[in-house]
Each structure stands twice: as C-alpha cells, then as structure tokens.
Scaffold this motif. Structure first.
Motif, PDB file in Angstrom:
ATOM      1  N   VAL A 199       6.078  -2.286  -4.296  1.00 26.30           N
ATOM      2  CA  VAL A 199       6.584  -2.986  -3.112  1.00 26.30           C
ATOM      3  C   VAL A 199       5.491  -3.050  -2.056  1.00 26.30           C
ATOM      4  O   VAL A 199       4.898  -2.030  -1.709  1.00 26.30           O
ATOM      5  CB  VAL A 199       7.822  -2.259  -2.519  1.00 26.30           C
ATOM      6  CG1 VAL A 199       8.279  -2.930  -1.231  1.00 26.30           C
ATOM      7  CG2 VAL A 199       8.959  -2.194  -3.531  1.00 26.30           C
ATOM      8  N   TRP A 200       5.223  -4.273  -1.577  1.00 26.61           N
ATOM      9  CA  TRP A 200       4.350  -4.476  -0.422  1.00 26.61           C
ATOM     10  C   TRP A 200       5.275  -4.636   0.770  1.00 26.61           C
ATOM     11  O   TRP A 200       6.113  -5.543   0.805  1.00 26.61           O
ATOM     12  CB  TRP A 200       3.502  -5.738  -0.582  1.00 26.61           C
ATOM     13  CG  TRP A 200       2.443  -5.644  -1.623  1.00 26.61           C
ATOM     14  CD1 TRP A 200       1.126  -5.381  -1.425  1.00 26.61           C
ATOM     15  CD2 TRP A 200       2.606  -5.822  -3.031  1.00 26.61           C
ATOM     16  NE1 TRP A 200       0.469  -5.381  -2.630  1.00 26.61           N
ATOM     17  CE2 TRP A 200       1.339  -5.648  -3.630  1.00 26.61           C
ATOM     18  CE3 TRP A 200       3.705  -6.114  -3.852  1.00 26.61           C
ATOM     19  CZ2 TRP A 200       1.153  -5.759  -5.001  1.00 26.61           C
ATOM     20  CZ3 TRP A 200       3.512  -6.219  -5.206  1.00 26.61           C
ATOM     21  CH2 TRP A 200       2.248  -6.039  -5.773  1.00 26.61           C
ATOM     22  N   GLU A 201       5.125  -3.758   1.758  1.00 23.08           N
ATOM     23  CA  GLU A 201       6.092  -3.666   2.838  1.00 23.08           C
ATOM     24  C   GLU A 201       6.149  -4.896   3.747  1.00 23.08           C
ATOM     25  O   GLU A 201       7.221  -5.299   4.174  1.00 23.08           O
ATOM     26  CB  GLU A 201       5.779  -2.420   3.683  1.00 23.08           C
ATOM     27  CG  GLU A 201       6.772  -2.182   4.793  1.00 23.08           C
ATOM     28  CD  GLU A 201       6.453  -0.919   5.556  1.00 23.08           C
ATOM     29  OE1 GLU A 201       7.118   0.086   5.280  1.00 23.08           O
ATOM     30  OE2 GLU A 201       5.545  -0.947   6.402  1.00 23.08           O
ATOM     31  N   ARG A 202       4.999  -5.482   4.054  1.00 20.85           N
ATOM     32  CA  ARG A 202       5.014  -6.493   5.107  1.00 20.85           C
ATOM     33  C   ARG A 202       3.955  -7.566   4.872  1.00 20.85           C
ATOM     34  O   ARG A 202       2.760  -7.304   4.940  1.00 20.85           O
ATOM     35  CB  ARG A 202       4.758  -5.790   6.432  1.00 20.85           C
ATOM     36  CG  ARG A 202       4.933  -6.600   7.657  1.00 20.85           C
ATOM     37  CD  ARG A 202       4.718  -5.647   8.840  1.00 20.85           C
ATOM     38  NE  ARG A 202       4.518  -6.363  10.060  1.00 20.85           N
ATOM     39  CZ  ARG A 202       5.405  -6.398  11.048  1.00 20.85           C
ATOM     40  NH1 ARG A 202       6.517  -5.737  10.939  1.00 20.85           N
ATOM     41  NH2 ARG A 202       5.146  -7.084  12.129  1.00 20.85           N
ATOM     42  N   THR A 203       4.428  -8.772   4.610  1.00 19.86           N
ATOM     43  CA  THR A 203       3.550  -9.927   4.467  1.00 19.86           C
ATOM     44  C   THR A 203       4.072 -11.019   5.383  1.00 19.86           C
ATOM     45  O   THR A 203       5.282 -11.251   5.442  1.00 19.86           O
ATOM     46  CB  THR A 203       3.515 -10.410   2.999  1.00 19.86           C
ATOM     47  OG1 THR A 203       2.913  -9.379   2.204  1.00 19.86           O
ATOM     48  CG2 THR A 203       2.734 -11.692   2.841  1.00 19.86           C
ATOM     49  N   THR A 204       3.172 -11.674   6.086  1.00 22.55           N
ATOM     50  CA  THR A 204       3.550 -12.752   6.995  1.00 22.55           C
ATOM     51  C   THR A 204       3.554 -14.071   6.232  1.00 22.55           C
ATOM     52  O   THR A 204       2.557 -14.431   5.607  1.00 22.55           O
ATOM     53  CB  THR A 204       2.559 -12.844   8.175  1.00 22.55           C
ATOM     54  OG1 THR A 204       2.546 -11.586   8.850  1.00 22.55           O
ATOM     55  CG2 THR A 204       2.956 -13.943   9.149  1.00 22.55           C
TER      56      THR A 204
ATOM     57  N   ARG B 211       4.500   7.096  -4.907  1.00 25.66           N
ATOM     58  CA  ARG B 211       3.194   7.182  -4.251  1.00 25.66           C
ATOM     59  C   ARG B 211       2.998   5.965  -3.361  1.00 25.66           C
ATOM     60  O   ARG B 211       3.494   4.881  -3.668  1.00 25.66           O
ATOM     61  CB  ARG B 211       2.057   7.226  -5.289  1.00 25.66           C
ATOM     62  CG  ARG B 211       1.957   8.521  -6.047  1.00 25.66           C
ATOM     63  CD  ARG B 211       0.790   8.522  -7.044  1.00 25.66           C
ATOM     64  NE  ARG B 211       0.949   7.439  -8.013  1.00 25.66           N
ATOM     65  CZ  ARG B 211       0.057   6.479  -8.234  1.00 25.66           C
ATOM     66  NH1 ARG B 211      -1.086   6.443  -7.590  1.00 25.66           N
ATOM     67  NH2 ARG B 211       0.287   5.537  -9.135  1.00 25.66           N
ATOM     68  N   THR B 212       2.263   6.163  -2.266  1.00 27.99           N
ATOM     69  CA  THR B 212       1.988   5.052  -1.362  1.00 27.99           C
ATOM     70  C   THR B 212       0.496   4.939  -1.102  1.00 27.99           C
ATOM     71  O   THR B 212      -0.249   5.907  -1.252  1.00 27.99           O
ATOM     72  CB  THR B 212       2.715   5.232  -0.007  1.00 27.99           C
ATOM     73  OG1 THR B 212       2.255   6.434   0.615  1.00 27.99           O
ATOM     74  CG2 THR B 212       4.221   5.262  -0.181  1.00 27.99           C
TER      75      THR B 212
END
Length: 176
Positions: free
Chosen positions: A24-29, A53-54
């Motif tokens: 999962v990529w948390e934040r994309t504009t 893991r992050t």
C-alpha cells in the motif's frame, strides 16, 4: 467506476492473484484521471508491505496507470536521471477506498539511457504455480511485457521525453 478529481489524495493498493494485499502506498496526488488513465504524483510516501514492514519512497515519482493495459509505470526523478519501474499487473480499478490492481511479479527496470531489464522471472514462475495463474492470464501478461517493451523503445506514453517532467511540474502545484 468513480473518477477521482485532480488534486485529490488517494491510496494505491496492490494485491496478489490470490486476493491477498501485497503493498500500500499511503498518499498519491491525482494529476489526471479518466475512465482509462490515472496519472499521479508522490514524494516521500509511506509504503506498507503485506508483512507490516514500512518504508518511505526516496524521490519524487510520477505514476501512470491504465485501465486497458496490464502494466503500470513509475517514473522516479533521481539525481542520476530519470529511472522507471514498471509493474506487470492487472489494469487498475478505482473505488471509494483506493486505486487497486493485481501485481503479477514481473517488473521492468528502465535506466536513464532507456536500456531496460526484465526482473523477477523466478518469482513469477513460483507464484504462477502456487496461485494457479490461468493460461489465459499467463498469455496476457507475456503479451503485455512485449507491449511495454515496445512502448519503452518507441518512447511512448509515460516514456515520452517530456512526460514525467511535465506531470512533475503539475504535481508541484498541488504540494502543500
């Protein structure tokens, strides 16, 4: 399908063929979105792996997803030049929760001089067996690896000379 608005922040979720969440990529504009294409930008984005893991991405990136092609492309802006990481995966879907696709292991890494390398063929072979990829999916994936290679050679779509730079300039207008 819901179409997100430019400037909207979305999550990107990749799954495996068996339905398990992969990454999962948390934040994309969102920079552009239509029924068929989503172009997004991110920088120093939190990524969570399936095992918990992050890590945080190290450089600005422009992401290109298509609803008809079985790959997506990430253009990473590094001090050493523009690098691309291409995931062979299902066409994307977008719902209220996130942009989603199935990751099919194979990847192509493209270097600033536009040479490229196909990666993870061993991982693909193992998962194809373990998760019983249907023959039709195997055929589609290999066909789209060839389409992706053509796009790279022809500098098509996200590989066009100014593509990443132009979308990165747009991304900068949304940064807070």
């Amino acid at each position: 399908m819901i179409i997100p608005e430019p400037g909207q922040k979305i999550e990107i979720q990749s799954y495996k063929h068996n339905g398990q969440l992969h990454r999962v990529w948390e934040r994309t504009t969102v920079l552009k979105a239509t029924r068929n294409i989503l172009i997004g930008g991110n920088d120093r984005t939190l990524v969570t792996e399936s095992d918990g893991r992050t890590w945080i991405t190290r450089e600005p990136a422009i992401c290109y997803f298509h609803a008809k092609y079985w790959f997506n492309v990430i253009g990473m802006i590094r001090t050493t030049g523009l690098h691309y990481y291409c995931n062979i995966g299902s066409p994307f879907v977008f719902d209220e929760e996130a942009l989603k696709y199935i990751d099919y292991d194979l990847d192509i890494k493209v270097f600033p001089d536009m040479t490229f390398t196909l990666l993870d063929e061993d991982e693909y072979a193992v998962h194809k067996e373990e998760m019983n990829y249907p023959n039709v999916v195997d055929s589609i994936l290999h066909n789209h690896v060839e389409i992706l290679k053509q796009w790279i050679r022809q500098r098509k779509g996200p590989f066009a000379p100014e593509f990443v730079d132009q979308w990165y300039e747009r991304y900068l207008t949304y940064r807070t």
